[in-house]
Write an enzyme that holds these catalytic residues in place. Structure first.
Site, mmCIF file in Angstrom:
data_model
loop_
_atom_site.group_PDB
_atom_site.id
_atom_site.type_symbol
_atom_site.label_atom_id
_atom_site.label_comp_id
_atom_site.label_asym_id
_atom_site.label_seq_id
_atom_site.Cartn_x
_atom_site.Cartn_y
_atom_site.Cartn_z
ATOM 1 N N CYS A 2 0.858 -1.175 0.000
ATOM 2 C CA CYS A 2 0.000 0.000 0.000
ATOM 3 C C CYS A 2 0.899 1.230 0.000
ATOM 4 O O CYS A 2 2.120 1.127 0.042
ATOM 5 C CB CYS A 2 -0.875 0.025 1.246
ATOM 6 S SG CYS A 2 -1.932 -1.427 1.393
ATOM 7 N N GLY A 28 -1.173 1.235 -5.004
ATOM 8 C CA GLY A 28 -2.479 0.697 -4.650
ATOM 9 C C GLY A 28 -3.574 1.447 -5.361
ATOM 10 O O GLY A 28 -3.650 2.670 -5.254
ATOM 11 N N ASN A 100 1.046 0.299 6.168
ATOM 12 C CA ASN A 100 1.526 -0.432 5.004
ATOM 13 C C ASN A 100 2.315 -1.625 5.506
ATOM 14 O O ASN A 100 3.284 -1.454 6.246
ATOM 15 C CB ASN A 100 2.414 0.483 4.152
ATOM 16 C CG ASN A 100 3.116 -0.245 3.010
ATOM 17 O OD1 ASN A 100 4.169 0.159 2.569
ATOM 18 N ND2 ASN A 100 2.535 -1.323 2.531
ATOM 19 N N GLY A 101 1.892 -2.825 5.125
ATOM 20 C CA GLY A 101 2.600 -4.022 5.557
ATOM 21 C C GLY A 101 1.632 -5.153 5.786
ATOM 22 O O GLY A 101 0.528 -5.167 5.216
ATOM 23 N N TYR A 259 10.399 -4.128 -8.521
ATOM 24 C CA TYR A 259 9.121 -3.918 -9.186
ATOM 25 C C TYR A 259 8.286 -2.770 -8.646
ATOM 26 O O TYR A 259 7.710 -1.994 -9.400
ATOM 27 C CB TYR A 259 8.301 -5.218 -9.077
ATOM 28 C CG TYR A 259 6.858 -5.098 -9.504
ATOM 29 C CD1 TYR A 259 6.521 -5.131 -10.858
ATOM 30 C CD2 TYR A 259 5.832 -4.945 -8.570
ATOM 31 C CE1 TYR A 259 5.202 -5.008 -11.258
ATOM 32 C CE2 TYR A 259 4.512 -4.818 -8.969
ATOM 33 C CZ TYR A 259 4.195 -4.853 -10.308
ATOM 34 O OH TYR A 259 2.895 -4.723 -10.698
#
Ligand code: SF4
Length: 492
Positions: A2, A28, A100-101, A259
């Site tokens: 995210c 996201g 985020n995670g 990526y």
């Protein structure tokens, strides 16, 4: 994966948080949300892209000079409006949180929170669990008035999180009447960077975000990263407190460089662009050693996240870089799209081969990584349809063999092509003449060669199976995969 941001400013933050979501949109695209506060919380959130959710009308309601935002990409949790971050609770103070995670001991924590701490969970999101865990540890009979005293209380609460909450988490939170709170897991698996801007009155505004992609446009100067295990508190009056509460090895996610992150950003004090150039360079050197007789006529990147590595690969072996596959820029990234059928359909819709670049040529496709393999095979078939003489395939990432439980929506082991096939088999599956994967050591070298960084060893659990938070065994993998499959069945 995210995207999160948190801003403390001398002026209203809503539009800057909106801009942050736009600049983190690649992290996201399922949903987004903003929360600000002045005397009370203000929240706007919705499904889809930022430009579809936020309007001049609803942005006006987001008043206040402190706020947080979130771009959603499904990792854990169902997919409904109620799952969109930030989450908030009214006790104590009024706390909102974006994360985020991925928490790997979600189940145990959820049980503890609902059974021992008698809190109610309204969703299956791990962020809600983290929020309640934090809230419970901040809840005291006496509220500290002074910023320093409140920071001491925060230190205790976040220390408890760092010791008990397993997995990966970068967090932004706002606390009514108190300010902005930022912290990062002890090994710094997910990124979190910081920036500062003079406010014109001798003080500063502060921004914290998953990437520094919006800093330049908003006028913030990059100030490096939030340290692993660090807590930062910006009090309402602008006082800044910070403390690294736990020191462990620093193991940031290597897949961000392969990526996920935007190429123009600096993560963990390493330039993503430069790391990708080095990935292409290292891979080209390996190609020349291994296949000196198979020099392609052109190198085509697919998908566009491989552009940078393809550029340096082509340069290193002395052939032309080609945009032989035109990408329709108005279609979302296939890795993020839920559901296999949609993914299959989208490749040809999204990429258009240019016959003049392809017909009669030896074409090397440069991919950032091969996850399931279906997209790669579709691309190879498209090139053959358009008359490629030979198709070679090189990938900037070593074989992805294991699922990620630290916040990247990797498939389960059954779906990962390299988890089930050897390289020869994958080559046949992709229908290519030659296939070359990056070596793990060459990838690490590409990320860590330059930059004034303190990375001990990046997390590479999806490549080497070493889950660096020491929190994953076979039983846990089965539990997490079952949870993920259930989420998918329920619509994630
Ligand atoms: Fe990144 Fe892979 Fe580690 Fe997940 S397992 S955090 S994708 S390196």
């Amino acid at each position: 994966m995210c995207g999160i941001a948190g801003i403390y400013s001398h002026k209203p933050v809503a539009t800057e948080l909106y801009d942050s979501i736009i600049h983190l949109q690649h992290r996201g695209q399922d949903a987004a949300g903003i929360m600000t506060y002045d005397k009370r919380m203000h929240k706007e959130k919705g499904m889809g892209l930022a430009r579809e959710i936020f309007t001049p009308e609803n942005m006006k309601l987001l008043t206040g000079n402190i706020g947080i935002s979130h771009n959603r990409y499904p990792t854990h949790g169902g997919f409904s409006h109620g799952e969109i971050q930030p989450f908030w609770t009214s006790v104590p103070y009024g706390i909102a949180m974006a994360h985020n995670g991925n928490l790997t001991n979600y189940k145990e924590l959820a049980q503890q929170i609902t059974q021992k701490e008698t809190r109610y969970l309204n969703t299956t999101s791990d962020t809600e669990v983290l929020l309640h865990f934090f809230a419970d540890r901040l809840h005291r009979d006496i509220t500290p008035d002074k910023s320093q005293e409140f920071f001491n209380l925060l230190c205790e609460a976040v220390q408890s999180i760092l010791l008990n909450v397993k997995g990966a988490y970068s967090v932004t939170a706002i606390i009514i009447g108190k300010g902005l709170v930022i912290f990062r897991d002890p090994q710094g698996i997910r990124p979190l960077v910081k920036g500062e801007r003079p406010n014109g009155n001798g003080g500063s505004d502060y921004i914290f975000a998953s990437e520094n992609s919006m800093f330049y446009s908003l006028g913030y100067e990059p100030k490096g990263m939030v340290e692993p295990g660090e807590l930062i508190y910006i009090a309402e009056n602008g006082e800044v407190f910070s403390k690294r509460l736990i020191t462990k090895d620093f193991n940031p996610c290597i897949f961000e460089y392969v990526y996920f992150a935007r190429p123009d950003v600096n993560l963990n004090d390493v330039s993503v662009y430069r790391a990708r150039l080095r990935m292409g360079q290292n891979l080209a050197k390996a190609w020349k050693r291994k296949y000196p007789e198979k020099i392609p006529d052109i190198v085509i990147p697919a998908p566009s996240t491989a552009n940078t590595a393809a550029l340096s690969f082509a340069h290193e072996i002395g052939v032309r870089y080609s945009e032989g596959l035109y990408k329709n820029p108005f279609i979302g990234r296939t890795f993020i799209m839920p559901g296999q059928n949609e993914r299959k359909k989208s490749v040809r819709y999204k990429l258009v081969p240019q016959e003049t670049e392809i017909r009669g040529k030896k074409v090397l496709i440069m991919d950032d990584s091969i996850v399931r393999g279906n997209t790669s095979r579709e691309i190879v078939r498209m090139l053959k349809d358009f008359g490629a003489k030979d198709v070679y395939f090189a990938t900037a990432c070593p074989p992805v063999k294991n699922p990620c439980f630290y916040g990247v929506d990797m498939p389960t082991r059954d779906e990962l092509i390299a988890g089930n096939m050897g390289e020869e088999e994958i080559k046949r599956f992709l229908e290519v003449d030659t296939l070359l994967y990056q070596e793990i050591d060459d990838l690490i070298e590409a990320v860590t060669r330059r930059g004034n960084h303190n990375i001990d060893r990046p997390c590479m659990a999806c490549l080497d199976g070493n889950y660096i938070a020491n929190d994953i065994d076979e039983a846990k993998i089965t539990e997490m995969e079952t949870m993920r499959n259930n989420d998918r069945k329920n619509g994630t």
